[in-house]
Design a protein around this motif. Structure first.
Motif, PDB file in Angstrom:
ATOM      1  N   ASN A   3     -51.169 -42.373 -54.454  1.00 53.03           N
ATOM      2  CA  ASN A   3     -49.484 -41.842 -54.308  1.00 53.03           C
ATOM      3  C   ASN A   3     -48.813 -42.885 -53.544  1.00 53.03           C
ATOM      4  OD1 ASN A   3     -50.045 -39.291 -55.196  1.00 53.03           O
ATOM      5  ND2 ASN A   3     -51.169 -38.566 -53.527  1.00 53.03           N
ATOM      6  N   ALA A   4     -47.497 -42.945 -53.919  1.00 54.21           N
ATOM      7  CA  ALA A   4     -46.712 -43.930 -53.304  1.00 54.21           C
ATOM      8  C   ALA A   4     -46.335 -43.223 -51.974  1.00 54.21           C
ATOM      9  CB  ALA A   4     -45.303 -43.933 -53.945  1.00 54.21           C
ATOM     10  N   ILE A  27     -50.871 -51.262 -44.454  1.00 56.75           N
ATOM     11  CA  ILE A  27     -51.942 -51.987 -44.945  1.00 56.75           C
ATOM     12  C   ILE A  27     -52.080 -51.235 -46.369  1.00 56.75           C
ATOM     13  CG2 ILE A  27     -54.283 -52.353 -45.351  1.00 56.75           C
ATOM     14  CD1 ILE A  27     -54.274 -52.470 -41.913  1.00 56.75           C
ATOM     15  N   GLY A  28     -51.819 -51.737 -47.541  1.00 55.91           N
ATOM     16  CA  GLY A  28     -52.279 -51.191 -48.810  1.00 55.91           C
ATOM     17  C   GLY A  28     -53.659 -51.368 -49.315  1.00 55.91           C
TER      18      GLY A  28
END
Length: 122
Positions: A3-4, A27-28
């Motif tokens: 999810n964004a 952190i993605g």
């Protein structure tokens, strides 16, 4: 991460991994961004990491010390507001804050630690 998500810098925790430096991170899955605030006189020792790093200077000025991979010579490069430094993976580099500076550092791949979290090269 399916999810964004939205993050607000003012709501994120701040750490201080070294003197005169504060950092916030998002952190993605495949990259991360750090908002770095360096006070004038802050000196980040020469270090290297597997992450590719792109450093966008929002305000202030940094003096980067970049070691050449072919002969080990150190190149000095000043980067100021509105400029961007691209540091490839494993390139030894350090920086001195010539002025109070705010930078956005993007790293890929992400990691829980960066060069300022680990012991500098000797």
């Amino acid at each position: 991460m399916n999810n964004a998500t939205v993050h607000r810098w003012s709501d994120l925790p701040t750490d201080s991994p070294m003197a005169l430096l504060e950092r916030q991170r998002v952190i993605g899955e495949k990259m991360m961004i750090s908002r770095i605030v360096l006070k004038r006189g802050c000196s980040v020792p020469i270090h290297a990491h597997e992450n590719e790093q792109i450093s966008c200077i929002i305000s202030g000025k940094l003096r980067f010390h970049i070691q050449d991979s072919s002969d080990g010579a150190t190149r000095i490069q000043e980067v100021g507001a509105g400029e961007v430094m691209v540091l490839p993976s494993n390139v030894p580099h350090g920086a001195d804050a010539i002025e109070d500076t705010v930078a956005l550092d993007l790293f890929s791949p992400p990691s829980q630690t960066t060069g300022i979290d680990v012991k500098p090269q000797t």
